[in-house]
Design a protein around this motif. Sequence first.
Motif, PDB file in Angstrom:
ATOM      1  N   PRO A  41     -36.916  57.560 -23.203  1.00  0.00           N
ATOM      2  CA  PRO A  41     -37.976  58.442 -22.718  1.00  0.00           C
ATOM      3  C   PRO A  41     -38.540  57.962 -21.395  1.00  0.00           C
ATOM      4  CG  PRO A  41     -38.245  58.026 -25.046  1.00  0.00           C
ATOM      5  CD  PRO A  41     -37.146  57.114 -24.585  1.00  0.00           C
ATOM      6  N   GLY A  42     -38.624  58.871 -20.443  1.00  0.00           N
ATOM      7  CA  GLY A  42     -39.193  58.538 -19.148  1.00  0.00           C
ATOM      8  C   GLY A  42     -38.292  57.757 -18.224  1.00  0.00           C
ATOM      9  N   LYS A  43     -37.054  57.543 -18.634  1.00  0.00           N
ATOM     10  CA  LYS A  43     -36.121  56.762 -17.811  1.00  0.00           C
ATOM     11  C   LYS A  43     -34.883  57.586 -17.475  1.00  0.00           C
ATOM     12  CE  LYS A  43     -37.492  52.190 -19.450  1.00  0.00           C
ATOM     13  NZ  LYS A  43     -37.009  50.876 -19.965  1.00  0.00           N
ATOM     14  N   GLN A  44     -34.154  57.110 -16.475  1.00  0.00           N
ATOM     15  CA  GLN A  44     -32.910  57.779 -16.093  1.00  0.00           C
ATOM     16  C   GLN A  44     -31.786  57.394 -17.052  1.00  0.00           C
ATOM     17  OE1 GLN A  44     -32.226  56.757 -11.932  1.00  0.00           O
ATOM     18  NE2 GLN A  44     -33.212  58.659 -11.291  1.00  0.00           N
ATOM     19  N   ARG A  45     -30.817  58.261 -17.115  1.00  0.00           N
ATOM     20  CA  ARG A  45     -29.630  57.954 -17.916  1.00  0.00           C
ATOM     21  C   ARG A  45     -28.895  56.793 -17.262  1.00  0.00           C
ATOM     22  NH1 ARG A  45     -25.886  62.873 -19.958  1.00  0.00           N
ATOM     23  NH2 ARG A  45     -28.007  63.541 -20.483  1.00  0.00           N
ATOM     24  N   GLU A  46     -28.440  55.850 -18.092  1.00  0.00           N
ATOM     25  CA  GLU A  46     -27.763  54.674 -17.564  1.00  0.00           C
ATOM     26  C   GLU A  46     -26.474  54.397 -18.327  1.00  0.00           C
ATOM     27  OE1 GLU A  46     -30.122  51.158 -18.094  1.00  0.00           O
ATOM     28  OE2 GLU A  46     -30.257  51.388 -20.259  1.00  0.00           O
ATOM     29  N   LEU A  47     -25.536  53.780 -17.631  1.00  0.00           N
ATOM     30  CA  LEU A  47     -24.279  53.394 -18.248  1.00  0.00           C
ATOM     31  C   LEU A  47     -24.507  52.250 -19.222  1.00  0.00           C
ATOM     32  CD1 LEU A  47     -21.125  53.365 -18.408  1.00  0.00           C
ATOM     33  CD2 LEU A  47     -21.211  51.708 -16.531  1.00  0.00           C
ATOM     34  N   VAL A  48     -23.918  52.356 -20.395  1.00  0.00           N
ATOM     35  CA  VAL A  48     -23.960  51.279 -21.383  1.00  0.00           C
ATOM     36  C   VAL A  48     -22.613  50.550 -21.407  1.00  0.00           C
ATOM     37  CG1 VAL A  48     -24.157  50.741 -23.826  1.00  0.00           C
ATOM     38  CG2 VAL A  48     -25.662  52.454 -22.818  1.00  0.00           C
ATOM     39  N   ALA A  49     -21.556  51.301 -21.566  1.00  0.00           N
ATOM     40  CA  ALA A  49     -20.222  50.698 -21.623  1.00  0.00           C
ATOM     41  C   ALA A  49     -19.190  51.765 -21.309  1.00  0.00           C
ATOM     42  CB  ALA A  49     -19.955  50.103 -23.002  1.00  0.00           C
ATOM     43  N   ARG A  50     -18.067  51.316 -20.775  1.00  0.00           N
ATOM     44  CA  ARG A  50     -17.010  52.239 -20.397  1.00  0.00           C
ATOM     45  C   ARG A  50     -15.662  51.580 -20.681  1.00  0.00           C
ATOM     46  NH1 ARG A  50     -17.612  57.012 -18.255  1.00  0.00           N
ATOM     47  NH2 ARG A  50     -15.935  57.960 -17.082  1.00  0.00           N
ATOM     48  N   ILE A  51     -14.663  52.410 -20.991  1.00  0.00           N
ATOM     49  CA  ILE A  51     -13.336  51.881 -21.294  1.00  0.00           C
ATOM     50  C   ILE A  51     -12.280  52.800 -20.714  1.00  0.00           C
ATOM     51  CG2 ILE A  51     -13.316  53.032 -23.574  1.00  0.00           C
ATOM     52  CD1 ILE A  51     -11.724  50.593 -24.622  1.00  0.00           C
ATOM     53  N   THR A  52     -11.289  52.201 -20.073  1.00  0.00           N
ATOM     54  CA  THR A  52     -10.193  52.988 -19.514  1.00  0.00           C
ATOM     55  C   THR A  52      -9.182  53.302 -20.614  1.00  0.00           C
ATOM     56  OG1 THR A  52      -8.852  51.063 -18.946  1.00  0.00           O
ATOM     57  CG2 THR A  52     -10.462  51.814 -17.308  1.00  0.00           C
TER      58      THR A  52
END
Length: 122
Positions: A41-52
């Motif tokens: 809440p009140g924050k921007q969407r952010e990357l947590v983890a990514r996988i190729t």
Amino acid sequence: QVQLMESGGGLVQAGGSLRLSCAASGSIFSLNDMGWYRQAPGKQRELVARITRNGTTNYADSVKGRWTISRDNSKNTVYLQMNSLKPEDTAVYYCNALCTTLRIPFVPRDYWGQGTQVTVSS
């Protein structure tokens, strides 16, 4: 079209674990990178983890050593194992996939799930 269906969110106490899943379906030609993002809440969407597709991963510093992202290419599914959860991990978690479709097989685009709530109580 491509649909992403998330599951596994919920309420957990600090220190606990949850496992998120996201299954991609629809007119998929090629499923490339997949990942998880979160928005508190009140924050921007952010990357947590990514996988190729071949399994190379990257993580936000805040979750390194606690969480693991993995995928099953035979099921078009990505997972996020979240251990040692903290109250600050509370957010809506969104699945993301970069893929091409049967209709437009050579132009990748991003697709998003609808989000799943993760709440960590102290």
